[in-house]
Design a protein around this motif. Sequence first.
Motif, PDB file in Angstrom:
ATOM      1  N   CYS A  59       0.817  -1.226   0.000  1.00 36.12           N
ATOM      2  CA  CYS A  59       0.000   0.000   0.000  1.00 36.12           C
ATOM      3  C   CYS A  59       0.844   1.266   0.000  1.00 36.12           C
ATOM      4  N   ALA A  60       1.963   1.249   0.699  1.00 38.74           N
ATOM      5  CA  ALA A  60       2.806   2.447   0.766  1.00 38.74           C
ATOM      6  C   ALA A  60       3.284   2.850  -0.625  1.00 38.74           C
ATOM      7  N   LYS A  61       3.608   1.875  -1.462  1.00 44.33           N
ATOM      8  CA  LYS A  61       4.059   2.180  -2.815  1.00 44.33           C
ATOM      9  C   LYS A  61       2.907   2.632  -3.710  1.00 44.33           C
ATOM     10  N   MET A  62       1.690   2.231  -3.356  1.00 45.12           N
ATOM     11  CA  MET A  62       0.540   2.595  -4.188  1.00 45.12           C
ATOM     12  C   MET A  62       0.244   4.081  -4.134  1.00 45.12           C
ATOM     13  N   ALA A  94      -7.704   4.627   3.871  1.00 40.32           N
ATOM     14  CA  ALA A  94      -8.681   4.049   4.793  1.00 40.32           C
ATOM     15  C   ALA A  94      -8.442   2.553   5.011  1.00 40.32           C
ATOM     16  N   HIS A  95      -7.476   1.993   4.298  1.00 39.80           N
ATOM     17  CA  HIS A  95      -7.167   0.553   4.379  1.00 39.80           C
ATOM     18  C   HIS A  95      -8.391  -0.300   4.038  1.00 39.80           C
ATOM     19  N   ASP A  96      -9.186   0.181   3.090  1.00 43.23           N
ATOM     20  CA  ASP A  96     -10.365  -0.542   2.628  1.00 43.23           C
ATOM     21  C   ASP A  96      -9.967  -1.313   1.374  1.00 43.23           C
ATOM     22  N   HIS A  97      -9.524  -2.540   1.576  1.00 41.44           N
ATOM     23  CA  HIS A  97      -8.950  -3.317   0.481  1.00 41.44           C
ATOM     24  C   HIS A  97      -9.977  -3.727  -0.579  1.00 41.44           C
ATOM     25  N   GLN A 100     -10.686  -0.598  -2.506  1.00 40.61           N
ATOM     26  CA  GLN A 100      -9.443  -0.289  -3.218  1.00 40.61           C
ATOM     27  C   GLN A 100      -9.343  -1.114  -4.494  1.00 40.61           C
ATOM     28  N   ALA A 101      -9.644  -2.396  -4.409  1.00 44.44           N
ATOM     29  CA  ALA A 101      -9.576  -3.257  -5.595  1.00 44.44           C
ATOM     30  C   ALA A 101     -10.585  -2.804  -6.652  1.00 44.44           C
ATOM     31  N   ALA A 102     -11.789  -2.458  -6.214  1.00 44.21           N
ATOM     32  CA  ALA A 102     -12.820  -2.009  -7.155  1.00 44.21           C
ATOM     33  C   ALA A 102     -12.433  -0.689  -7.808  1.00 44.21           C
ATOM     34  N   VAL A 103     -11.935   0.249  -7.011  1.00 46.93           N
ATOM     35  CA  VAL A 103     -11.565   1.559  -7.542  1.00 46.93           C
ATOM     36  C   VAL A 103     -10.335   1.449  -8.447  1.00 46.93           C
TER      37      VAL A 103
END
Length: 126
Positions: A59-62, A94-97, A100-103
Amino acid sequence: MAQVSRFTCDEASALDPARIVVLYAQLGDVAAEQVISTAMEDIAQYLVAVEKAAKAHQCAKMIADPDATITLAEQIGLSSLVLAAQNLQVCIEAHDHIAQAAVLARLMRLADRSLTEVWDLGDLRL
Protein backbone atom coordinates in the motif's frame (compact mmCIF):
# COMPACT_ATOMS: atom_id res chain seq x y z
CA MET A 1 -29.38 -21.19 -3.86
CA ALA A 2 -28.14 -17.64 -4.29
CA GLN A 3 -28.46 -15.92 -7.60
CA VAL A 4 -25.32 -14.43 -9.08
CA SER A 5 -25.66 -11.23 -11.02
CA ARG A 6 -23.18 -10.10 -13.59
CA PHE A 7 -22.63 -6.42 -14.18
CA THR A 8 -20.78 -4.89 -17.06
CA CYS A 9 -18.77 -1.76 -16.43
CA ASP A 10 -19.08 0.61 -19.31
CA GLU A 11 -18.32 4.01 -17.86
CA ALA A 12 -17.39 6.60 -20.41
CA SER A 13 -14.29 8.58 -19.66
CA ALA A 14 -14.73 12.28 -19.05
CA LEU A 15 -12.30 14.09 -21.27
CA ASP A 16 -12.28 17.85 -21.50
CA PRO A 17 -11.09 18.51 -25.07
CA ALA A 18 -11.02 22.22 -24.31
CA ARG A 19 -7.94 21.63 -22.11
CA ILE A 20 -6.13 20.15 -25.10
CA VAL A 21 -7.15 23.09 -27.29
CA VAL A 22 -5.96 25.55 -24.62
CA LEU A 23 -2.60 23.78 -24.37
CA TYR A 24 -2.10 24.04 -28.13
CA ALA A 25 -3.15 27.67 -28.10
CA GLN A 26 -0.87 28.61 -25.20
CA LEU A 27 2.17 26.50 -26.04
CA GLY A 28 2.08 25.92 -29.78
CA ASP A 29 1.94 22.58 -31.54
CA VAL A 30 5.37 21.19 -30.65
CA ALA A 31 5.41 22.19 -26.98
CA ALA A 32 1.78 21.13 -26.43
CA GLU A 33 2.43 17.72 -27.98
CA GLN A 34 5.49 17.33 -25.74
CA VAL A 35 3.53 18.29 -22.60
CA ILE A 36 0.67 15.93 -23.47
CA SER A 37 2.99 13.08 -24.41
CA THR A 38 5.06 13.45 -21.25
CA ALA A 39 1.95 13.66 -19.06
CA MET A 40 0.50 10.54 -20.64
CA GLU A 41 3.75 8.61 -20.24
CA ASP A 42 4.04 9.64 -16.59
CA ILE A 43 0.42 8.70 -15.92
CA ALA A 44 0.90 5.32 -17.60
CA GLN A 45 4.07 4.65 -15.57
CA TYR A 46 2.27 5.54 -12.35
CA LEU A 47 -0.62 3.23 -13.19
CA VAL A 48 1.73 0.34 -13.93
CA ALA A 49 3.51 0.95 -10.62
CA VAL A 50 0.20 1.12 -8.74
CA GLU A 51 -1.01 -2.10 -10.30
CA LYS A 52 2.24 -3.92 -9.43
CA ALA A 53 2.15 -2.58 -5.87
CA ALA A 54 -1.47 -3.67 -5.48
CA LYS A 55 -0.65 -7.21 -6.62
CA ALA A 56 2.23 -7.28 -4.12
CA HIS A 57 0.02 -5.80 -1.35
CA GLN A 58 2.36 -2.82 -0.92
CA CYS A 59 0.00 0.00 0.00
CA ALA A 60 2.81 2.45 0.77
CA LYS A 61 4.06 2.18 -2.81
CA MET A 62 0.54 2.60 -4.19
CA ILE A 63 0.30 6.15 -2.92
CA ALA A 64 3.88 7.08 -3.75
CA ASP A 65 2.97 10.04 -5.92
CA PRO A 66 -0.75 10.23 -6.71
CA ASP A 67 -0.84 14.01 -6.40
CA ALA A 68 1.53 14.43 -9.33
CA THR A 69 -0.55 12.01 -11.39
CA ILE A 70 -3.74 13.85 -10.48
CA THR A 71 -2.12 17.15 -11.47
CA LEU A 72 -0.98 15.73 -14.81
CA ALA A 73 -4.41 14.28 -15.54
CA GLU A 74 -6.02 17.64 -14.74
CA GLN A 75 -3.52 19.39 -16.99
CA ILE A 76 -4.56 17.37 -20.03
CA GLY A 77 -8.29 17.32 -19.22
CA LEU A 78 -8.79 13.79 -17.86
CA SER A 79 -11.39 14.65 -15.23
CA SER A 80 -12.77 11.14 -14.71
CA LEU A 81 -9.25 9.82 -14.24
CA VAL A 82 -8.60 12.54 -11.66
CA LEU A 83 -11.68 11.54 -9.68
CA ALA A 84 -10.84 7.83 -9.81
CA ALA A 85 -7.24 8.49 -8.68
CA GLN A 86 -8.51 10.61 -5.79
CA ASN A 87 -10.97 7.86 -4.83
CA LEU A 88 -8.17 5.29 -4.91
CA GLN A 89 -6.09 7.46 -2.62
CA VAL A 90 -8.99 7.62 -0.12
CA CYS A 91 -9.46 3.84 -0.21
CA ILE A 92 -5.74 3.21 0.35
CA GLU A 93 -5.57 5.63 3.25
CA ALA A 94 -8.68 4.05 4.79
CA HIS A 95 -7.17 0.55 4.38
CA ASP A 96 -10.36 -0.54 2.63
CA HIS A 97 -8.95 -3.32 0.48
CA ILE A 98 -12.24 -4.32 -1.14
CA ALA A 99 -13.08 -0.78 -2.23
CA GLN A 100 -9.44 -0.29 -3.22
CA ALA A 101 -9.58 -3.26 -5.60
CA ALA A 102 -12.82 -2.01 -7.15
CA VAL A 103 -11.57 1.56 -7.54
CA LEU A 104 -8.23 0.37 -8.95
CA ALA A 105 -10.08 -1.68 -11.58
CA ARG A 106 -12.16 1.40 -12.40
CA LEU A 107 -9.05 3.56 -12.61
CA MET A 108 -7.42 1.14 -15.05
CA ARG A 109 -10.52 0.98 -17.26
CA LEU A 110 -10.77 4.76 -17.32
CA ALA A 111 -7.06 5.12 -17.99
CA ASP A 112 -7.27 2.87 -21.05
CA ARG A 113 -10.17 4.85 -22.47
CA SER A 114 -8.91 8.28 -21.44
CA LEU A 115 -5.38 7.93 -22.76
CA THR A 116 -6.71 6.58 -26.04
CA GLU A 117 -9.09 9.53 -26.35
CA VAL A 118 -6.26 12.00 -25.79
CA TRP A 119 -4.22 10.36 -28.55
CA ASP A 120 -7.27 10.46 -30.82
CA LEU A 121 -7.59 14.20 -30.16
CA GLY A 122 -3.98 14.76 -31.17
CA ASP A 123 -5.09 16.54 -34.34
CA LEU A 124 -7.17 19.05 -32.40
CA ARG A 125 -5.37 22.35 -32.89
CA LEU A 126 -6.34 25.98 -33.23
